[in-house]
Design an enzyme around this catalytic site. Structure first.
Site, mmCIF file in Angstrom:
data_model
loop_
_atom_site.group_PDB
_atom_site.id
_atom_site.type_symbol
_atom_site.label_atom_id
_atom_site.label_comp_id
_atom_site.label_asym_id
_atom_site.label_seq_id
_atom_site.Cartn_x
_atom_site.Cartn_y
_atom_site.Cartn_z
ATOM 1 N N HIS A 43 0.865 -1.182 0.000
ATOM 2 C CA HIS A 43 0.000 0.000 0.000
ATOM 3 C C HIS A 43 0.894 1.222 0.000
ATOM 4 O O HIS A 43 2.112 1.115 0.153
ATOM 5 C CB HIS A 43 -0.954 0.018 1.196
ATOM 6 C CG HIS A 43 -0.268 -0.013 2.531
ATOM 7 N ND1 HIS A 43 0.490 1.024 3.017
ATOM 8 C CD2 HIS A 43 -0.197 -0.977 3.480
ATOM 9 C CE1 HIS A 43 0.970 0.718 4.206
ATOM 10 N NE2 HIS A 43 0.575 -0.501 4.502
ATOM 11 N N ASP A 95 0.251 -19.631 12.592
ATOM 12 C CA ASP A 95 1.538 -20.061 13.130
ATOM 13 C C ASP A 95 1.657 -19.666 14.605
ATOM 14 O O ASP A 95 1.625 -18.484 14.944
ATOM 15 C CB ASP A 95 2.669 -19.431 12.313
ATOM 16 C CG ASP A 95 4.002 -20.089 12.558
ATOM 17 O OD1 ASP A 95 4.544 -19.931 13.658
ATOM 18 O OD2 ASP A 95 4.491 -20.782 11.637
ATOM 19 N N SER A 139 3.569 -5.014 6.977
ATOM 20 C CA SER A 139 2.939 -4.844 5.669
ATOM 21 C C SER A 139 4.000 -4.884 4.583
ATOM 22 O O SER A 139 5.033 -4.236 4.671
ATOM 23 C CB SER A 139 2.132 -3.549 5.585
ATOM 24 O OG SER A 139 2.784 -2.481 6.160
#
Length: 344
Positions: A171, A291, A306
């Site tokens: 992004h 996980d 991110s």
């Protein structure tokens, strides 16, 4: 009045990842993502080979012009001339604006006479006339807080050994005050090491905290888009033998590559719960961290992660982009094809 944050020219210190004060590197639930300027549906799988990276990088970015992040109260010159939060001042008195200091100097040169400002707003351009006034110290001001640079930490998604191009974040870098995409002039990435992790919990996003050296550039940025930041590497630290094919995401098990400890990049198991090819806003898939090791360290998805590449069936299919604020184990991802489209 002019306020600014500048990237120090020679500094090494602790900067918080994600959207912590300086750089919005992760959008959370409740803050709508900007629409990516990419194709809607996934195309057929290509033979393109990319190296899935997953290491954090320091990022510094300089804007084209200066961004108005806040207007002071009262009948100030900025308000009187029609200037708005989110406007980008690109010229002052016919001179190109290159930094906050330079803009301030141009205001001083005006001597209080009415001066034209060339402004970009919502993709358009306009000219506003402002008459700076002197404050108590005799400095000419217009009553606007402005910004010309940002710095922070995020994750590199891929490196293309055929072109030297890299992509990160999944992004865009947005201004922390206006939530608008930062207008891009130039920028670079720097080596980073994760020093600590603030675990995410319901209602409070976690974050990676890392050191990076602002005096050493690994590569130069050429674009800040709503589907990620892109640039070219200046080092040969990534080898072609780590490249994998580009693929399309599908529901089911997958892994992400992330750097949440020191310099270590590890693979962690996730589940792709849903694929939405036409989302076009960095939310092409819904993911859930399964996980137990990653959950123990981070609580799930945290700011600074991110850009972590998503791999499935031996192919790179996307990158982590958002976290669900009330469910930190869950978040969103962008397809790798949409990142590549934005990368040009």
């Amino acid at each position: 009045m002019i306020a600014l944050y500048e990237v120090p020219k020679h500094a090494k210190g602790l900067l918080r990842g994600g959207a912590a004060f300086l750089l919005a590197l992760l959008l959370c639930a409740g803050a709508p993502a900007k629409a990516a300027e990419v194709s809607g549906a996934f195309s057929n799988e290509s033979a393109r080979m990319l190296v899935p990276v997953g290491h954090t990088v320091g990022i510094k970015l300089f804007s084209r012009g200066v961004v108005v992040v806040k207007l002071t109260d009262g009948g100030t010159p900025a308000r009187n001339c029609g200037l708005r939060t989110g406007d980008v001042i690109v010229e002052c008195g016919g001179a190109a604006v290159t930094s906050t200091e330079q803009f301030q100097s141009l205001l001083q040169e005006s001597g209080g006479t009415e001066t034209d400002l060339q402004v970009r707003r919502n993709g358009g351009s306009m000219t506003l006339s402002v008459a700076p006034t002197q404050n108590d110290q005799g400095v000419y001001c217009i009553g606007a807080w402005i910004r010309d640079s940002m710095a922070g930490i995020g994750t590199m998604t891929f490196y293309d050994p055929a072109t030297g191009v890299f992509g990160a974040l999944g992004h865009g870098i947005t201004d922390t005050d206006t939530a608008l995409l930062m207008p891009f002039s130039n920028g670079s990435i720097l080596p980073s090491t994760v020093k600590a992790v603030k675990k995410g919990e319901a209602g409070a996003a976690g974050e990676l905290r890392g050191d990076f050296d602002l005096t050493q550039d690994l590569g130069q940025l050429y674009a800040n888009t709503s589907a990620g930041i892109f640039g070219t590497l200046e080092t040969e630290g990534l080898k072609d033998d780590g490249a994998v094919p580009v693929g399309q995401p599908k529901t089911g098990p997958a892994v992400i590559r992330s750097n949440v400890r020191g310099d270590q990049v590890e693979e962690y198991e996730i589940e792709i719960l849903k694929v939405v090819p036409d989302a076009g806003d960095g939310r092409d898939m819904v993911i859930s961290v399964t996980d137990t090791d990653l959950i123990a360290v981070t609580g799930g998805i945290v700011q600074g992660m991110s850009g972590s590449p998503i791999l499935q069936d031996g192919k790179i299919v996307g990158a982590v982009t958002h976290v669900l604020l009330n469910e930190p184990k869950k978040g969103y991802g962008i397809s790798i094809e949409n990142m590549l489209s934005a990368a040009g």
